[in-house]
Design a protein around this motif. Structure first.
Motif: not given
Length: 457
Positions: A61-62, A64-65, A69, A71, A73-74, A77, A119, A124, A131
């Protein structure tokens, strides 16, 4: 950090150490040197596979942020990962049964390594591909390895009771100790050494590569049904027929989906449950405490299985206790006055919930080796991976729905729903025990009838 966290962690560590060091002869099973070598090889590989998985967890999560991106968008994913596992799980499971479980385990390593490589890209679409690959890999992780172990264990003629030893040891290390070490190592790489949030994914790829090398050099191949006459659709039909015709398999699948669905929902919700007013809580330390609780559960399970306790019996208690612990957020919201102060330390209600969540994680530690034991008893060998991934379809569908609606309902409603699901699992577990006992009595009666029949002259 508050003393409360250290007290909880220290108490759990002392209990785990006491259980492991205090094992008596009743808690140990005499095995052979050949089996011990086989068990240690599998546990090493399983630990490497799980280390690759656990290294990534704290930073997905971290990362992606950090790429910018939001919340939503994440969330999409994450839904892609679970949706991929749901859509492709049965296909890869059937291919594992037909083309070979060893090949499927190697495919898991390659697929997950590719997912780790994605990663590095902030694009995106590339992350979405990662994913999807991760979802496929997860399906293989939770089916192919166990299927290979059960088939290989039986092929080598080891005592069926010894499977429990391998299951318990793999969960104790792979889902407990390795998770704690991996979390600390990921923190060291990303934060202390300053390599950034993508470093744990690179480390995960390295551990997966090492595990793949061990699989390629030391594992033999085994299959479910490798007959040329059965295509992929035929494999699906065999699995579907087995589930539809055998109530024990259908009940086992429902129990697994209900428990794991509640477990994954808990993974998403424990943080906001413990810090509803943005309380300052040590997420990494709490995660390590949960993993220690899971180790406690697997240690308890190893004792129960070593003493040949009836799995179907004690799991009813485990599911009932789990239901009570996940009802705690609902109870505390009613009985304990909520704090109106933003920030600060964990509240009294949060402390009660943390103790309950540790109990739930202990139940998770008991669940894994116990459900593996039941699957080895009830699921037919020819379509084992396929059936196990059929079980994951409702699980992944449930998690996708929860993720999509995570902001639509209060946390107490979500936890209350999970508590109900776990009570249903306890009821179904009771039904499974009754059906299994009736089946054993019926089989025994048939055998006695055959033995008593006079021989024809």
């Amino acid at each position: 950090m508050e003393v409360f966290y250290y007290v909880v962690f220290g108490a759990l560590a002392a209990v785990v150490a006491g259980l492991e060091l205090g094992k008596s002869g009743k808690d140990r099973v005499a095995t052979t040197t050949a089996f011990n070598a086989f068990k240690n090889n599998y546990v090493l590989v399983y630990s490497l596979m799980m280390s690759g998985d656990w290294l990534q967890g704290p930073y997905v999560y971290y990362l992606y942020s950090q790429y910018g991106f939001d919340k939503g968008d994440i969330g999409r994913l994450f839904i892609a990962g679970f949706g991929s596992s749901m859509l492709f799980g049965t296909i890869v499971g059937s291919l594992a049964d037909k083309q070979g479980r060893k090949r499927a385990c190697i495919t898991y390593c390659i697929t997950y390594i590719l997912s780790c490589i994605t990663k590095h890209s902030p694009e995106y679409r590339v992350l979405m591909v990662g994913r999807v690959l991760g979802g496929i890999a997860t399906s293989l992780l939770f089916s192919a390895f166990e299927s290979w172990l059960v088939a290989e264990h039986n092929k080598r003629g080891y005592d069926p009771q010894w499977l429990s030893i391998t299951f318990s040891k793999a969960i104790f290390l792979g889902n407990g100790l390795i998770a704690i070490i991996a979390g600390l190592f990921a923190n060291l790489l990303a934060d202390n050494l300053g390599f950034g949030p993508v470093a744990p994914f690179d480390a995960a790829a390295c551990f997966l590569a090492i595990g793949m090398a061990i699989i390629m050099s030391s594992w033999s191949e085994n299959y479910g049904d490798s007959s040329e006459s059965k295509d992929l659709m035929a494999q699906f039909k065999v699995a579907a027929k087995a589930i539809a015709s055998d109530e024990k398999i259908a009940l086992l699948g429902a129990i697994q989906s209900l428990f794991e669905g509640s477990m994954y929902t808990f993974v998403f919700l424990w943080t906001p449950a413990l810090s509803p007013n943005e309380e300052d809580i040590p997420h990494g330390f709490i995660f390590a405490t949960f993993m220690l609780s899971s180790m406690l559960g697997s240690s308890i399970a190893s004792r129960l299985l070593a003493r040949k306790m009836k799995v179907e019996g004690y799991m009813q208690i485990v599911f009932s206790v789990s239901a009570v612990t996940l009802f705690l957020p609902v109870a505390t919201s009613i009985l304990v006055s909520p704090s109106s102060v933003k920030g600060g330390g964990i509240s009294f209600g949060g402390s009660l919930q943390l103790l309950g969540f540790c109990t739930f994680e202990s139940c998770v530690g008991i669940f894994w080796p116990s459900i593996m034991k039941m699957r080895s008893q009830y699921i037919p060998e020819e379509a084992r991976s396929t059936i196990m991934n059929f079980f994951r379809i409702p699980l992944n569908l449930f998690v996708c729905v929860v993720l999509y609606n995570v902001n639509a309902f209060p946390i107490t409603v979500m936890f209350g729903m999970c508590s109900i699901f776990l009570f249903i699992a306890a009821i179904l577990q009771r039904r499974l025990m009754v059906v299994a006992d009736l089946h054993k009595l019926s089989t025994k009666a048939q055998e006695m009838t055959v033995e008593d029949e006079p021989l024809n002259p």
